[in-house]
Write a protein that holds these residues in place. Structure first.
Motif, PDB file in Angstrom:
ATOM      1  N   LYS A 102       0.835  -1.210   0.000  1.00 11.35           N
ATOM      2  CA  LYS A 102       0.000   0.000   0.000  1.00 11.35           C
ATOM      3  C   LYS A 102       0.867   1.256   0.000  1.00 11.35           C
ATOM      4  O   LYS A 102       2.022   1.230   0.400  1.00 11.35           O
ATOM      5  N   ASN A 103       0.274   2.367  -0.432  1.00  9.65           N
ATOM      6  CA  ASN A 103       0.961   3.655  -0.388  1.00  9.65           C
ATOM      7  C   ASN A 103       1.223   4.062   1.054  1.00  9.65           C
ATOM      8  O   ASN A 103       0.503   3.628   1.968  1.00  9.65           O
ATOM      9  N   GLU A 104       2.210   4.910   1.250  1.00 10.20           N
ATOM     10  CA  GLU A 104       2.479   5.431   2.582  1.00 10.20           C
ATOM     11  C   GLU A 104       1.221   6.107   3.125  1.00 10.20           C
ATOM     12  O   GLU A 104       0.493   6.759   2.382  1.00 10.20           O
ATOM     13  N   PHE A 105       0.997   5.951   4.408  1.00 13.85           N
ATOM     14  CA  PHE A 105      -0.122   6.539   5.140  1.00 13.85           C
ATOM     15  C   PHE A 105      -1.484   5.994   4.704  1.00 13.85           C
ATOM     16  O   PHE A 105      -2.510   6.597   5.000  1.00 13.85           O
ATOM     17  N   TYR A 106      -1.481   4.845   4.005  1.00 15.95           N
ATOM     18  CA  TYR A 106      -2.763   4.208   3.655  1.00 15.95           C
ATOM     19  C   TYR A 106      -3.501   3.805   4.928  1.00 15.95           C
ATOM     20  O   TYR A 106      -4.691   4.049   5.065  1.00 15.95           O
ATOM     21  N   TYR A 107      -2.766   3.177   5.854  1.00 13.74           N
ATOM     22  CA  TYR A 107      -3.359   2.788   7.134  1.00 13.74           C
ATOM     23  C   TYR A 107      -3.165   3.908   8.145  1.00 13.74           C
ATOM     24  O   TYR A 107      -2.130   4.555   8.182  1.00 13.74           O
ATOM     25  N   HIS A 108      -4.182   4.084   8.994  1.00  8.49           N
ATOM     26  CA  HIS A 108      -4.149   5.128  10.016  1.00  8.49           C
ATOM     27  C   HIS A 108      -3.900   4.578  11.412  1.00  8.49           C
ATOM     28  O   HIS A 108      -3.659   5.351  12.344  1.00  8.49           O
ATOM     29  N   PHE A 109      -3.978   3.254  11.567  1.00  5.09           N
ATOM     30  CA  PHE A 109      -3.884   2.631  12.886  1.00  5.09           C
ATOM     31  C   PHE A 109      -3.630   1.138  12.679  1.00  5.09           C
ATOM     32  O   PHE A 109      -4.137   0.553  11.735  1.00  5.09           O
ATOM     33  N   ILE A 110      -2.861   0.547  13.586  1.00  3.62           N
ATOM     34  CA  ILE A 110      -2.641  -0.908  13.561  1.00  3.62           C
ATOM     35  C   ILE A 110      -3.017  -1.475  14.918  1.00  3.62           C
ATOM     36  O   ILE A 110      -2.604  -0.964  15.956  1.00  3.62           O
ATOM     37  N   LEU A 111      -3.812  -2.538  14.889  1.00  8.79           N
ATOM     38  CA  LEU A 111      -4.208  -3.287  16.079  1.00  8.79           C
ATOM     39  C   LEU A 111      -3.731  -4.717  15.863  1.00  8.79           C
ATOM     40  O   LEU A 111      -4.148  -5.362  14.904  1.00  8.79           O
ATOM     41  N   ILE A 112      -2.824  -5.189  16.725  1.00  6.37           N
ATOM     42  CA  ILE A 112      -2.158  -6.455  16.451  1.00  6.37           C
ATOM     43  C   ILE A 112      -1.993  -7.303  17.713  1.00  6.37           C
ATOM     44  O   ILE A 112      -1.644  -6.790  18.776  1.00  6.37           O
ATOM     45  N   ASP A 113      -2.253  -8.592  17.568  1.00  7.66           N
ATOM     46  CA  ASP A 113      -1.990  -9.556  18.642  1.00  7.66           C
ATOM     47  C   ASP A 113      -0.483  -9.780  18.682  1.00  7.66           C
ATOM     48  O   ASP A 113       0.164  -9.891  17.640  1.00  7.66           O
ATOM     49  N   ILE A 114       0.095  -9.836  19.874  1.00  6.59           N
ATOM     50  CA  ILE A 114       1.546 -10.028  19.932  1.00  6.59           C
ATOM     51  C   ILE A 114       1.948 -11.499  19.977  1.00  6.59           C
ATOM     52  O   ILE A 114       3.057 -11.840  19.626  1.00  6.59           O
ATOM     53  N   ASN A 115       1.034 -12.370  20.373  1.00  5.60           N
ATOM     54  CA  ASN A 115       1.354 -13.801  20.481  1.00  5.60           C
ATOM     55  C   ASN A 115       0.706 -14.579  19.349  1.00  5.60           C
ATOM     56  O   ASN A 115      -0.400 -15.093  19.496  1.00  5.60           O
ATOM     57  N   MET A 116       1.392 -14.632  18.210  1.00  9.49           N
ATOM     58  CA  MET A 116       0.883 -15.358  17.049  1.00  9.49           C
ATOM     59  C   MET A 116       1.934 -16.350  16.582  1.00  9.49           C
ATOM     60  O   MET A 116       3.123 -16.179  16.834  1.00  9.49           O
ATOM     61  N   ILE A 121      -4.361  -3.300  24.418  1.00  6.53           N
ATOM     62  CA  ILE A 121      -5.749  -3.650  24.701  1.00  6.53           C
ATOM     63  C   ILE A 121      -5.723  -5.043  25.316  1.00  6.53           C
ATOM     64  O   ILE A 121      -5.130  -5.970  24.751  1.00  6.53           O
ATOM     65  N   ASP A 122      -6.345  -5.187  26.468  1.00  4.17           N
ATOM     66  CA  ASP A 122      -6.415  -6.497  27.104  1.00  4.17           C
ATOM     67  C   ASP A 122      -7.377  -7.401  26.359  1.00  4.17           C
ATOM     68  O   ASP A 122      -8.380  -6.942  25.808  1.00  4.17           O
ATOM     69  N   LYS A 123      -7.048  -8.693  26.352  1.00  8.67           N
ATOM     70  CA  LYS A 123      -7.960  -9.714  25.858  1.00  8.67           C
ATOM     71  C   LYS A 123      -8.524 -10.433  27.065  1.00  8.67           C
ATOM     72  O   LYS A 123      -7.768 -10.704  27.993  1.00  8.67           O
ATOM     73  N   PRO A 124      -9.772 -10.758  27.096  1.00  8.04           N
ATOM     74  CA  PRO A 124     -10.745 -10.514  26.029  1.00  8.04           C
ATOM     75  C   PRO A 124     -11.008  -9.022  25.844  1.00  8.04           C
ATOM     76  O   PRO A 124     -10.975  -8.252  26.801  1.00  8.04           O
ATOM     77  N   VAL A 125     -11.278  -8.654  24.611  1.00  9.88           N
ATOM     78  CA  VAL A 125     -11.422  -7.246  24.252  1.00  9.88           C
ATOM     79  C   VAL A 125     -12.755  -6.702  24.755  1.00  9.88           C
ATOM     80  O   VAL A 125     -13.807  -7.271  24.493  1.00  9.88           O
ATOM     81  N   ASN A 126     -12.685  -5.596  25.488  1.00 14.94           N
ATOM     82  CA  ASN A 126     -13.873  -4.844  25.858  1.00 14.94           C
ATOM     83  C   ASN A 126     -14.012  -3.769  24.781  1.00 14.94           C
ATOM     84  O   ASN A 126     -13.162  -2.882  24.667  1.00 14.94           O
ATOM     85  N   PHE A 127     -15.073  -3.845  24.002  1.00 10.55           N
ATOM     86  CA  PHE A 127     -15.204  -2.981  22.841  1.00 10.55           C
ATOM     87  C   PHE A 127     -15.373  -1.507  23.200  1.00 10.55           C
ATOM     88  O   PHE A 127     -14.973  -0.644  22.439  1.00 10.55           O
ATOM     89  N   HIS A 128     -15.951  -1.221  24.347  1.00 14.25           N
ATOM     90  CA  HIS A 128     -16.093   0.172  24.753  1.00 14.25           C
ATOM     91  C   HIS A 128     -14.724   0.778  25.078  1.00 14.25           C
ATOM     92  O   HIS A 128     -14.451   1.929  24.740  1.00 14.25           O
ATOM     93  N   ILE A 129     -13.869   0.005  25.708  1.00 14.84           N
ATOM     94  CA  ILE A 129     -12.502   0.467  25.997  1.00 14.84           C
ATOM     95  C   ILE A 129     -11.718   0.597  24.698  1.00 14.84           C
ATOM     96  O   ILE A 129     -10.997   1.574  24.494  1.00 14.84           O
ATOM     97  N   LEU A 130     -11.866  -0.367  23.797  1.00 17.77           N
ATOM     98  CA  LEU A 130     -11.198  -0.304  22.494  1.00 17.77           C
ATOM     99  C   LEU A 130     -11.595   0.976  21.760  1.00 17.77           C
ATOM    100  O   LEU A 130     -10.741   1.703  21.254  1.00 17.77           O
ATOM    101  N   TYR A 131     -12.883   1.261  21.726  1.00 24.32           N
ATOM    102  CA  TYR A 131     -13.379   2.463  21.063  1.00 24.32           C
ATOM    103  C   TYR A 131     -12.733   3.715  21.657  1.00 24.32           C
ATOM    104  O   TYR A 131     -12.242   4.581  20.934  1.00 24.32           O
TER     105      TYR A 131
END
Length: 153
Positions: free
Chosen positions: A60-74, A123-133
């Motif tokens: 993708k072009n630079e700055f295509y993504y505005h945010f990354i949300l990633i699991d660290i244990n994969m 973000i803690d798992k399990p994800v609380n969507f209100h906190i994520l927002y």
């Protein structure tokens, strides 16, 4: 498994058109995150592993993504390796894109690694969507304020 989702985010237009990369090796997590992030007004691209995410990020072009949300244990290319490659690339967005990690177990060593890898938050798992927002919104507001300061608005 996940925090209660009540929907109806009144200011979802706040995120309209903002693209977010989501990386997790759990298909169930990805399906839930895809639905909720769309409900927030975001445009998520979901990936089942770090390798896929990196290929797409660099296509993708630079700055295509505005945010990354990633699991660290994969499996395979884990979250830390994915973040390391993004942060160390020569692209301008690699250094500045907000990256939040998701984890079920936060270790004492993780906070040091977060700083070392340039991770903006978690973000803690399990994800609380209100906190994520709230965390996503706070990060977008922080970035907008940086732009305002740069341009003296």
């Amino acid at each position: 498994m996940y925090g209660i989702h009540q929907g109806n985010y009144k200011d979802a237009a706040y995120f309209q058109g903002e693209r977010i990369m989501v990386v997790d090796d759990s298909e169930t997590s990805l399906e839930m995150l895809d639905l909720i992030l769309k409900d927030f007004g975001l445009a998520p691209d979901i990936f089942i592993n770090g390798g896929q995410a990196l290929k797409q990020f660099f296509r993708k072009n630079e700055f295509y993504y505005h945010f990354i949300l990633i699991d660290i244990n994969m499996y395979g290319v884990d979250g830390y390796e994915t973040i390391k490659q993004i942060r160390s690339c020569t692209r301008k967005d690699g250094k500045s894109i907000p990256i939040f990690v998701m984890t079920a177990e936060l270790m004492d060593t993780d906070s040091k690694m977060f700083e070392e890898y340039g991770i903006n938050g978690h973000i803690d798992k399990p994800v609380n969507f209100h906190i994520l927002y709230q965390k996503i919104k706070e990060e977008f507001e922080r970035k907008k304020n940086e732009v305002k300061k740069t341009w003296n608005f």
